[in-house]
Enzyme design. Structure first.
Site, PDB file in Angstrom:
ATOM      1  N   GLU A 127       0.863  -1.188   0.000  1.00 35.63           N
ATOM      2  CA  GLU A 127       0.000   0.000   0.000  1.00 35.63           C
ATOM      3  C   GLU A 127       0.893   1.230   0.000  1.00 35.63           C
ATOM      4  O   GLU A 127       2.089   1.134   0.310  1.00 35.63           O
ATOM      5  CB  GLU A 127      -0.880   0.007   1.272  1.00 35.63           C
ATOM      6  CG  GLU A 127      -1.816  -1.165   1.363  1.00 35.63           C
ATOM      7  CD  GLU A 127      -2.762  -1.061   2.556  1.00 35.63           C
ATOM      8  OE1 GLU A 127      -2.659  -0.073   3.308  1.00 35.63           O
ATOM      9  OE2 GLU A 127      -3.594  -1.965   2.699  1.00 35.63           O
ATOM     10  N   PRO A 128       0.294   2.406  -0.280  1.00 36.80           N
ATOM     11  CA  PRO A 128       1.113   3.618  -0.274  1.00 36.80           C
ATOM     12  C   PRO A 128       1.917   3.780   1.025  1.00 36.80           C
ATOM     13  O   PRO A 128       3.036   4.247   1.011  1.00 36.80           O
ATOM     14  CB  PRO A 128       0.083   4.736  -0.447  1.00 36.80           C
ATOM     15  CG  PRO A 128      -1.032   4.081  -1.216  1.00 36.80           C
ATOM     16  CD  PRO A 128      -1.077   2.655  -0.752  1.00 36.80           C
ATOM     17  N   ARG A 268      33.663 -10.830 -31.143  1.00 35.60           N
ATOM     18  CA  ARG A 268      34.219  -9.485 -31.321  1.00 35.60           C
ATOM     19  C   ARG A 268      35.753  -9.507 -31.246  1.00 35.60           C
ATOM     20  O   ARG A 268      36.326 -10.039 -30.284  1.00 35.60           O
ATOM     21  CB  ARG A 268      33.665  -8.585 -30.213  1.00 35.60           C
ATOM     22  CG  ARG A 268      34.227  -7.195 -30.182  1.00 35.60           C
ATOM     23  CD  ARG A 268      33.671  -6.361 -31.281  1.00 35.60           C
ATOM     24  NE  ARG A 268      34.093  -4.962 -31.170  1.00 35.60           N
ATOM     25  CZ  ARG A 268      34.003  -4.095 -32.165  1.00 35.60           C
ATOM     26  NH1 ARG A 268      33.521  -4.479 -33.340  1.00 35.60           N
ATOM     27  NH2 ARG A 268      34.381  -2.855 -31.991  1.00 35.60           N
ATOM     28  N   GLU A 363       9.057  -8.112  -3.707  1.00 35.26           N
ATOM     29  CA  GLU A 363       8.944  -9.271  -2.793  1.00 35.26           C
ATOM     30  C   GLU A 363       9.949  -9.171  -1.640  1.00 35.26           C
ATOM     31  O   GLU A 363      10.546 -10.165  -1.220  1.00 35.26           O
ATOM     32  CB  GLU A 363       9.031 -10.588  -3.567  1.00 35.26           C
ATOM     33  CG  GLU A 363       7.910 -10.639  -4.602  1.00 35.26           C
ATOM     34  CD  GLU A 363       7.461 -12.009  -5.016  1.00 35.26           C
ATOM     35  OE1 GLU A 363       7.711 -12.968  -4.281  1.00 35.26           O
ATOM     36  OE2 GLU A 363       6.823 -12.100  -6.079  1.00 35.26           O
ATOM     37  N   SER A 366      16.251  -5.667  -0.678  1.00 35.16           N
ATOM     38  CA  SER A 366      17.466  -6.290  -0.135  1.00 35.16           C
ATOM     39  C   SER A 366      17.608  -5.964   1.349  1.00 35.16           C
ATOM     40  O   SER A 366      18.104  -6.786   2.130  1.00 35.16           O
ATOM     41  CB  SER A 366      18.695  -5.802  -0.906  1.00 35.16           C
ATOM     42  OG  SER A 366      18.619  -6.280  -2.240  1.00 35.16           O
ATOM     43  N   GLU A 367      17.138  -4.774   1.743  1.00 34.96           N
ATOM     44  CA  GLU A 367      17.231  -4.397   3.157  1.00 34.96           C
ATOM     45  C   GLU A 367      16.313  -5.281   4.007  1.00 34.96           C
ATOM     46  O   GLU A 367      16.677  -5.685   5.114  1.00 34.96           O
ATOM     47  CB  GLU A 367      16.870  -2.908   3.326  1.00 34.96           C
ATOM     48  CG  GLU A 367      17.884  -1.938   2.743  1.00 34.96           C
ATOM     49  CD  GLU A 367      17.929  -1.897   1.199  1.00 34.96           C
ATOM     50  OE1 GLU A 367      16.937  -2.297   0.553  1.00 34.96           O
ATOM     51  OE2 GLU A 367      18.959  -1.456   0.644  1.00 34.96           O
TER      52      GLU A 367
HETATM   53  N1  CAA Z   1       6.120 -17.000   8.571  1.00 41.74           N
HETATM   54  C1  CAA Z   1       5.154 -16.996   9.516  1.00 41.74           C
HETATM   55  N2  CAA Z   1       4.966 -15.970  10.390  1.00 41.74           N
HETATM   56  C2  CAA Z   1       5.792 -14.915  10.294  1.00 41.74           C
HETATM   57  C3  CAA Z   1       6.828 -14.854   9.332  1.00 41.74           C
HETATM   58  C4  CAA Z   1       6.985 -15.951   8.465  1.00 41.74           C
HETATM   59  N3  CAA Z   1       7.937 -15.969   7.536  1.00 41.74           N
HETATM   60  N4  CAA Z   1       7.486 -13.684   9.472  1.00 41.74           N
HETATM   61  C5  CAA Z   1       6.893 -13.040  10.490  1.00 41.74           C
HETATM   62  N5  CAA Z   1       5.867 -13.783  10.976  1.00 41.74           N
HETATM   63  C6  CAA Z   1       4.980 -13.465  12.103  1.00 41.74           C
HETATM   64  C7  CAA Z   1       5.796 -13.230  13.372  1.00 41.74           C
HETATM   65  O1  CAA Z   1       6.065 -14.442  14.046  1.00 41.74           O
HETATM   66  C8  CAA Z   1       4.887 -12.320  14.158  1.00 41.74           C
HETATM   67  O2  CAA Z   1       3.881 -13.107  14.764  1.00 41.74           O
HETATM   68  P1  CAA Z   1       3.649 -13.077  16.390  1.00 41.74           P
HETATM   69  O3  CAA Z   1       3.283 -11.656  16.707  1.00 41.74           O
HETATM   70  O4  CAA Z   1       2.550 -14.060  16.597  1.00 41.74           O
HETATM   71  O5  CAA Z   1       4.958 -13.469  16.995  1.00 41.74           O
HETATM   72  C9  CAA Z   1       4.193 -11.479  13.095  1.00 41.74           C
HETATM   73  O6  CAA Z   1       4.292 -12.240  11.876  1.00 41.74           O
HETATM   74  C10 CAA Z   1       4.853 -10.137  12.913  1.00 41.74           C
HETATM   75  O7  CAA Z   1       6.217 -10.396  12.549  1.00 41.74           O
HETATM   76  P2  CAA Z   1       7.399  -9.375  12.766  1.00 41.74           P
HETATM   77  O8  CAA Z   1       7.328  -8.818  14.154  1.00 41.74           O
HETATM   78  O9  CAA Z   1       8.666 -10.040  12.354  1.00 41.74           O
HETATM   79  O10 CAA Z   1       7.002  -8.225  11.744  1.00 41.74           O
HETATM   80  P3  CAA Z   1       7.769  -6.934  11.310  1.00 41.74           P
HETATM   81  O11 CAA Z   1       6.814  -5.805  11.302  1.00 41.74           O
HETATM   82  O12 CAA Z   1       9.024  -6.760  12.116  1.00 41.74           O
HETATM   83  O13 CAA Z   1       8.119  -7.203   9.766  1.00 41.74           O
HETATM   84  C11 CAA Z   1       9.321  -7.973   7.819  1.00 41.74           C
HETATM   85  C12 CAA Z   1       8.935  -8.195   9.298  1.00 41.74           C
HETATM   86  C13 CAA Z   1      10.225  -9.146   7.492  1.00 41.74           C
HETATM   87  C14 CAA Z   1      10.063  -6.664   7.607  1.00 41.74           C
HETATM   88  C15 CAA Z   1       8.026  -7.984   6.939  1.00 41.74           C
HETATM   89  O14 CAA Z   1       7.200  -6.878   7.188  1.00 41.74           O
HETATM   90  C16 CAA Z   1       8.349  -8.026   5.459  1.00 41.74           C
HETATM   91  O15 CAA Z   1       8.685  -9.080   4.942  1.00 41.74           O
HETATM   92  N6  CAA Z   1       8.224  -6.880   4.752  1.00 41.74           N
HETATM   93  C17 CAA Z   1       8.398  -6.854   3.302  1.00 41.74           C
HETATM   94  C18 CAA Z   1       7.083  -7.067   2.601  1.00 41.74           C
HETATM   95  C19 CAA Z   1       7.255  -7.554   1.198  1.00 41.74           C
HETATM   96  O16 CAA Z   1       8.056  -8.439   0.910  1.00 41.74           O
HETATM   97  N7  CAA Z   1       6.458  -7.012   0.296  1.00 41.74           N
HETATM   98  C20 CAA Z   1       6.470  -7.470  -1.052  1.00 41.74           C
HETATM   99  C21 CAA Z   1       5.181  -7.110  -1.693  1.00 41.74           C
HETATM  100  S1  CAA Z   1       4.524  -8.383  -2.710  1.00 41.74           S
HETATM  101  C22 CAA Z   1       5.315  -8.222  -4.202  1.00 41.74           C
HETATM  102  O17 CAA Z   1       6.297  -7.542  -4.358  1.00 41.74           O
HETATM  103  C23 CAA Z   1       4.741  -9.084  -5.250  1.00 41.74           C
HETATM  104  C24 CAA Z   1       4.894  -8.579  -6.619  1.00 41.74           C
HETATM  105  O18 CAA Z   1       4.001  -7.965  -7.125  1.00 41.74           O
HETATM  106  C25 CAA Z   1       6.092  -8.938  -7.415  1.00 41.74           C
END
Ligand code: CAA
Length: 388
Positions: A127-128, A268, A363, A366-367
């Site tokens: 989302e934004p 080349r 998805e 890298s950060e």
């Molecule tokens: N599997 C299961 N549960 C998970 C998990 C996983 N891999 N990762 C986290 N969780 C759970 C945690 O256990 C936690 O649960 P509890 O509260 O019950 O313990 C809950 O989820 C929250 O987890 P975090 O506290 O770790 O969450 P966070 O806010 O610190 O975020 C993050 C972690 C890794 C940064 C995550 O937000 C993230 O991956 N962000 C990136 C999002 C992303 O990849 N977006 C891509 C968009 S889709 C796309 O790009 C598709 C396209 O069109 C090409």
């Protein structure tokens, strides 16, 4: 440890390679320039079984393993990364999510259409104000008894304008934070689903990336995917597999650039010999080949762990982090090896260079991958420490 591909895996790789050369290479430059969605190519990918490779044959899928999927992704990504991202989102985000978390009715209703390529799926998390910080979902789904009412805006949605079904993450109770997030299966023909602006992008230009608006969309209760409140975990689990798909895309970009640069360096001639015989170029190619091989091992390992039902999340993050950096570096080098020819569209490497960048972003940037990996190190999940 066994590093050899089976005959079946080699056959899948060859089929994808032939398909990419025969069906995707013609017109790839024009589609990229004009941002023309590869409709016909996606239909053929469906016919070839590339749109639902890992889905059970019961629902029209190929019943293949993740190794087969990454092999096909690598070959297709050597040539057309718009097609490979469409394929990746459909396979590892939408079909995987529906098959793993869907009810039997949901699987029967949606998977055959998605695996055949008749329908394309999209995964609507970003989302934004909720990109990397994905828990901050503002899209709201209000429970009205037998249905939900969905309102909100999603952006950067791959397949946004071409998809017939969306998996939408939305908040049902802001007070619950991430535990209030649910996933909904939303058909794009429903009233209130508005396809917003199409992005004009640096790379993967013929795939369509849109903003999507949901304005009072009525979602029947039976279209809740998985348990209520499980939407954030669902998104994270699904993205773990998605990251293997994007890592294999990055690998394909890097190995495609290496292929093109090697071919060019043999043809080349400068100063009386093929440029590959100049140490400056030969050593560059040697470094490129070594990094591509390392990326391939990481991608295949992540796929193997997933197939064995072992923990694969960190391996997937590492594979994506490394392979996407390799893709970026190798495409820059491939353009350099081509000299001025590398800077024009006809030689394909400039397109691969532009396509490489997004693999470090979508998805999970890298950060974000480094966050996942460093948290695992902190929690002692990765290595048996020698120093206690
Ligand atoms: N599997 C299961 N549960 C998970 C998990 C996983 N891999 N990762 C986290 N969780 C759970 C945690 O256990 C936690 O649960 P509890 O509260 O019950 O313990 C809950 O989820 C929250 O987890 P975090 O506290 O770790 O969450 P966070 O806010 O610190 O975020 C993050 C972690 C890794 C940064 C995550 O937000 C993230 O991956 N962000 C990136 C999002 C992303 O990849 N977006 C891509 C968009 S889709 C796309 O790009 C598709 C396209 O069109 C090409």
């Amino acid at each position: 440890m066994f590093f050899q591909l089976s005959e079946e895996h080699q056959a899948v790789r060859q089929a994808a390679r032939d398909f990419a050369q025969q069906e995707l290479l013609p017109g790839v430059i024009e589609r990229d320039t004009t941002m023309k969605f590869p409709k016909e190519q996606v239909r053929k990918m469906g016919e070839m079984g590339f749109m639902g490779m890992m889905v059970s044959p019961e629902y029209g899928g190929g019943g293949m393993d993740t190794i087969s999927y990454v092999l096909a992704m690598e070959e297709i990504s050597k040539i057309d990364n718009s097609c490979s991202v469409i394929m990746s989102v459909n396979n590892s985000l939408v079909c995987w999510g529906l098959e793993k978390m869907g009810t039997e009715e949901q699987r029967k209703k949606y998977l055959p259409k998605l695996t055949s390529g008749e329908w394309i799926g999209a995964f609507c998390l970003s989302e934004p104000e909720a990109g990397s910080d994905a828990t901050k979902q503002k899209t709201l789904a209000i429970d009205k008894g037998d249905h939900y009412v969905l309102n909100g805006t999603k952006n950067w949605i791959t397949n946004g304008g071409s998809s017939s079904v969306h998996l939408v993450m939305a908040q049902t109770d802001p007070e619950l934070g991430p535990k209030g997030i649910c996933t909904f299966i939303v058909e794009t023909s429903w009233p209130g689903v508005v396809i917003g602006a199409k992005e004009d992008k640096l790379g993967i230009r013929s795939s369509d990336t849109h903003t999507i608006l949901y304005n009072d969309v009525i979602v029947p209760k039976e279209n809740l995917l998985g348990p209520a409140g499980d939407g954030f975990k669902f998104a994270m689990r699904t993205l773990m597999g998605g990251r293997i798909g994007i890592a294999s895309q990055a690998l394909g970009i890097a190995s495609g650039a290496l292929d093109l640069a090697t071919h060019y360096a043999k043809e080349r001639k400068t100063f009386g010999k093929a440029i590959i015989e100049h140490q400056a170029i030969g050593f560059k190619l040697a470094d490129m080949a070594t990094e591509v091989e390392a990326a391939r091992l990481m991608v295949h390992r992540a796929a193997y762990l997933k197939d064995q039902n072992l923990d694969f999340g960190v391996a997937a993050s590492m594979a994506k982090l490394f392979a996407s950096d390799v893709a970026m570096r190798q495409t820059v080098e491939a353009v350099q090896i081509h000299g001025g020819y590398g800077f024009v569209k006809e030689y394909h490497v400039e397109r691969l260079m532009r396509d490489a960048k997004i693999t470090q972003i979508y998805e999970g940037t890298s950060e974000v991958q480094r966050m996942v990996i460093s948290r695992a190190i902190l929690q002692g999940q990765l290595y048996q420490p020698m120093w206690k």
